[in-house]
Design an enzyme around this catalytic site. Structure first.
Site, PDB file in Angstrom:
ATOM      1  N   ASP B  36       0.818  -1.216   0.000  1.00 46.57           N
ATOM      2  CA  ASP B  36       0.000   0.000   0.000  1.00 46.57           C
ATOM      3  C   ASP B  36       0.853   1.268   0.000  1.00 46.57           C
ATOM      4  O   ASP B  36       0.338   2.365  -0.203  1.00 46.57           O
ATOM      5  CB  ASP B  36      -0.969   0.007   1.188  1.00 46.57           C
ATOM      6  N   ASP B 274     -10.831  38.580 -32.072  1.00 46.23           N
ATOM      7  CA  ASP B 274     -10.158  37.308 -32.311  1.00 46.23           C
ATOM      8  C   ASP B 274     -10.923  36.154 -31.678  1.00 46.23           C
ATOM      9  O   ASP B 274     -10.802  35.010 -32.090  1.00 46.23           O
ATOM     10  CB  ASP B 274      -8.738  37.372 -31.728  1.00 46.23           C
ATOM     11  N   LEU B 410      -7.593  24.767 -34.539  1.00 46.82           N
ATOM     12  CA  LEU B 410      -7.798  25.552 -35.758  1.00 46.82           C
ATOM     13  C   LEU B 410      -6.559  25.493 -36.642  1.00 46.82           C
ATOM     14  O   LEU B 410      -6.640  25.326 -37.855  1.00 46.82           O
ATOM     15  CB  LEU B 410      -8.112  26.999 -35.376  1.00 46.82           C
TER      16      LEU B 410
END
Lengths: 428, 522
Positions: B36, B274, B410
């Site tokens: 663990d 923009d 884009l």
């Protein structure tokens, strides 16, 4: 054969008393083995029966691999599963059926036990038998434990391979079996070298696919490529197969000694052995000497992790000129490790098991030049000004045999080179 | 049993570790099996901490099972106290230890340690990481916080930041500055940065700022009841939320609602021309409830996106997200199954995903841009640079982070379109190196259609199959096509051909071209 290396030490570490400690272990559990095993066995699926912690561990250890449709998953136990036992078996059937419907390409399914499933004594062995019958012949269902209470890190691979041995068919043919999951490129190099010496047929455990199954019998001989395979060693011996003892194939010396032991078993003429190994040995020697620049006369300290520590300490001390301070291993199997222990010169402390805080105190006192440890310790030790090499990379990266010998040395020299390169303090 | 590959949250004891690791002078003794300790590396690697988490594990093994494990726990507790000399200790069990029923709380009481020992009950088979953090911090407060005299000046506590929190480090800095500008000092930040002795003086503050409801709400409710500390309900992520937060604090304290927004750039950046192309971008939101709720408001009101879906993985915040989804007219998705999230994203086909590390990978698979807004996150989202989510600078950071993948989307889209252009195709060579543009052989003869935006990828194959009908361009249409700017010509050509093929039209006329254009317009 050992002409390029110091002669074997008069007194190796075989008789060195081992410091056995128990306390907090800073190690992975055996479930982690799934991460490389599933890449190797391409038609296998590993289903951990455990808790959210197990799923979280696999996710943390698998890093980004988790997104590539991996062939492993966790059946997370929920409250209702803990209430009544009969229920749990039915639940498991449901989950497995659902899984196999979604992945019809799966031919072997491993039910992997975890701490929670072991503690509630969920009988995965019986479940595996029942499911094997149910899904035969398309899918073979096996079971092993990767729980932290029983296995440490690479021991998960051992438990998995040992579970596969009993179901392999019987045979009387004389075959060589290479045991241990190696990266494909390394495995192929090993097979090519053995083939060039006329040794064959050679089988590999684990095989890529359940279709590649082969037999085991009294004429089978096997060589281990990984040191952590003691249960598999025992299971193969029970089937009558015989172990070829050898140092592990790390570095030029280790690889040559390993090949030499196998060659002797198959009566390969010395000149053939020389002609096959001469060129790759020269390459390995050159690569190691370049990559180990900066390691010579430096000290190294191993925290326990994978059981690779002893053969790696042997490689670093004999081929790279390092001095070992302490070599910690999670588990020490004498019979398998003795060829490497014989070659490791007396001196370093050998420690089996761990009490991490005490071991850290020893490490700080020794101020080694390089500390090999897990990711939970690496950055904290770096912050204390100590150079570290994180150990888990040694399990995932191709490091065995000749062509990787230089890369192996490079893994250890890079952290030291980096410390030399970084100039982060203000100029005085 | 539940079949799981990816989990959004770890088990609850990891939440407790997040509290312990965030604090100083506190030690966590965790009854847990060997292995663990893997959770340590979340802190040392992902968060790059330079020290080990203050956690001692008993690491019991199979041979210890039985009476031995209880002794192991006691020894671990005593050793941890001797070695680390903490001001307080928390004790608890991990999932396996929960099954062996050793009762860490009871055992630690009998040890008679000279510091407070706080037992934790974390039900591993029902609850998860966030609950673990919230409950642990609540227990710590309940055991250590006492009514004390209020500070003379108006002060507050920042509640909720933990280790491994998404941007918690910088959110603390940003909020501290923001409050200071209002003339309010921070009394204690907790759990992150606090010591147990600091917890004792939480009550000296006048109110609490609940930064992250996931990890601090129980403690805030308790402090409200027991210490008379009101707490803020607005999480200041985003411009509007930050203004509302300032107003809320002003109302709570009576100080003036001062906000120095000279460095705030999101509103202007978002208003500038923009950003027009961001209008109506269809976004899907997923993560923890708090960050999703904040992101929804920013997405709609500050970026001009259209929120097409939202959800969270922590059911503690299900009610919040359900009611918010109703406001936005979308269906809430409350699940911790990433396959369900993936299905929903596929159905909705958003143009952007705002999610966790997991959604980033879903986005990669589906070819949809994605930005990370919430934990679980990977190492790259614990950046070296200052990058809060809250307050003024947080808003700036969020604008950049969200727009980045879109701008890149884009760019990639344009590059794909240019690929078939005579000047930009692969063999053309760079013009500034004197390379001469060579005609791409099949540009005009109906060769492979230029790549179109990635979101069409999934449908591409069907489209191809549909257009197996031979479609011929009539000369007039061909001429008209050439009037279209070259960088959208490829897209126009393909759209028109698909449009024609779907309708069984074999000859493309000028009319077909414009009908297709009208069809695809949005």
């Amino acid at each position: 054969m050992t002409g390029h290396f110091p002669p074997p030490p008069a007194r190796g570490c075989s008789d060195t008393p081992v410091l056995k400690e128990r306390g907090q272990h800073e190690v992975f559990c055996g479930l982690t083995g799934i991460i490389w095993l599933h890449r190797k066995m391409q038609d296998a699926f590993f289903l951990v029966v455990g808790s959210r912690t197990c799923a979280h561990l696999l996710q943390s250890a698998a890093g980004v691999m988790i997104f590539a449709e991996p062939r492993f998953a966790t059946a997370i136990l929920e409250e209702t599963d803990l209430a009544g036992m009969a229920d749990a078996q039915e639940e498991l059937d449901r989950v497995v059926t659902q899984l196999l419907e979604r992945r019809p390409d799966i031919r072997q399914l491993f039910l992997v036990g975890s701490c929670p499933s072991e503690v509630i004594k969920l009988d995965l062995g019986r479940a595996a038998e029942r499911m094997s019958a149910q899904f035969a012949p398309r899918v073979r269902v096996l079971n092993y434990s990767g729980s932290g209470i029983e296995t440490t890190f690479t021991q998960g691979e051992d438990a998995c391979l040992a579970a596969m041995v009993p179901v392999l068919p019987d045979t009387d043919s004389r075959e060589l079996l290479l045991v241990g999951a190696l990266p494909d490129v390394v495995e192929q190099q090993a097979l090519d070298l053995l083939e060039a010496m006329g040794i064959g047929p050679v089988r590999v455990l684990p095989a890529q696919s359940v279709e590649d199954d082969y037999g085991i019998g009294p004429n089978t001989v096997f060589a281990l490529t990984q040191p952590f395979l003691s249960d598999t060693h025992a299971a193969l011996t029970r089937r009558g197969a015989r172990h070829i003892a050898a140092p592990f194939p790390f570095g030029e010396e280790g690889t040559t000694a390993w090949l030499s032991a196998v060659a002797a078993e198959f009566d390969v003429p010395q000149d053939l052995f020389e002609s096959v190994t001469a060129a790759p040995r020269a390459r390995a020697r050159k690569a190691v000497s370049q990559a180990s620049e900066g390691l010579r006369d430096r000290s190294v300290f191993f925290f326990p992790d994978s059981q690779l520590e002893i053969p790696l300490a042997r490689f670093l001390t004999r081929e790279c000129g390092m001095a070992a301070v302490e070599v910690g291993v999670p588990f020490l199997h004498r019979a398998i490790m003795s060829p490497d222990l014989d070659l490791l010169a007396e001196g370093p402390t050998l420690a089996e098991g761990q009490d991490v805080d005490k071991q850290l105190a020893r490490c700080r006192a020794a101020r080694p030049d390089l500390t090999v440890c897990g990711l939970g310790l690496a950055n904290p030790l770096e912050a204390e000004g100590m150079a570290t090499k994180w150990a888990i990379e040694l399990v995932f990266t191709p490091v065995h045999f000749y062509e990787q010998a230089g890369d192996l040395a490079g893994l250890f020299s890079r952290p030291l080179r980096r410390r030399g390169l970084l100039k982060l303090e203000a100029a005085e | 049993m539940k079949l799981t590959v990816w989990t959004y949250e770890g088990p609850p004891h990891v939440g407790a570790m997040r509290v312990a690791t965030g604090m100083k002078g506190l030690h966590y003794v965790l009854h847990a099996p060997q292995g663990d300790t893997y959770a340590d590396l979340l802190f040392t690697m992902i968060e790059r901490r330079d020290h080990r988490p203050p956690v001692t594990y008993t690491t019991f093994q199979a041979r210890d099972l039985g009476a031995d494990t209880a002794d192991l726990f006691k020894t671990a507790c005593l050793d941890a106290y001797d070695r680390f000399q903490p001001e307080a200790i928390i004790v608890g069990a991990s999932c396996t230890a929960e099954l062996i029923q050793d009762d860490p709380g009871g055992m630690s009481e009998t040890l008679g340690l000279p510091v407070p020992v706080i037992p934790l009950e974390l039900p591993s088979y029902q609850r998860k990481e966030n609950f673990g953090a919230d409950e642990t911090f609540f227990q710590i407060c309940r055991h250590l916080a006492r009514p004390v005299e209020k500070t003379a000046r108006i002060t507050c506590n920042l509640i909720g930041p933990t280790a491994l929190g998404f941007r918690h480090r910088d959110d603390i800095t940003e909020l501290t500055g923001l409050l200071l500008e209002m003339g309010i000092e921070v009394n204690v930040v907790a759990p992150m940065t606090a010591r147990p002795s600091d917890i004792a003086r939480l009550g000296a503050a006048h109110f609490n700022v609940l930064m992250y409801p996931e990890t601090g709400e129980s403690a805030c409710r308790w402090m409200e009841r027991e210490l008379g500390l009101p707490f803020t309900k607005t999480v200041p992520i985003g411009v509007g939320a930050t203004r509302d937060f300032v107003a809320e604090v002003a109302a709570l304290t009576g100080v003036a609602a001062t906000l120095d927004d000279t460095r705030l750039r999101l509103p202007w950046y978002s208003a500038s021309v923009d950003s027009t192309y961001l209008t109506g971008k269809r976004v899907f939101l997923f993560g923890d409830g708090t960050h999703v709720a904040a992101a929804a408001r920013i997405a709609r009101d500050e970026m001009g996106f259209e929120v097409v879906g939202m959800g969270c993985y922590n059911r503690e915040q299900a009610r919040l997200i359900r009611s918010l989804a109703k406001d936005y007219g979308v269906e809430a998705l409350i699940t911790d199954d990433y396959l369900e999230v993936e299905r929903r994203i596929e159905d909705l086909a958003p143009e952007m995903i705002l999610g966790t590390q997991m959604e980033r990978h879903i986005g990669k698979r589906l070819g949809i841009p994605c930005a990370v807004i919430s934990a679980p996150v990977h190492v790259q989202d614990f950046p070296a640079r200052y990058s809060p989510q809250m307050g003024i600078e947080g808003a700036n950071v969020i604008f950049d982070t969200w727009v980045h993948p879109l701008v890149m989307g884009l760019e990639e889209h344009l590059l794909h379109m240019f690929r078939a252009d005579f000047e930009f195709h692969d063999d053309a060579g760079a013009s500034h190196h004197g390379g001469k543009a060579t005609e791409l052989a099949d540009t005009e003869t109906g060769g492979p259609a230029p790549q179109t935006p990635r979101r069409f990828n999934g449908k591409m194959k069907e489209d191809r199959a549909a257009s197996s009908v031979e479609v011929v361009w009539l000369p007039a249409a061909e001429k008209e096509l050439k009037k279209i700017p070259f960088f959208v010509r490829g897209k126009a050509r393909r759209n028109t051909e698909v449009f024609a093929a779907e309708r069984g039209v074999e000859e493309i006329s000028v009319d077909t071209l414009y009908e297709a254009k009208a069809h695809y317009a949005r």
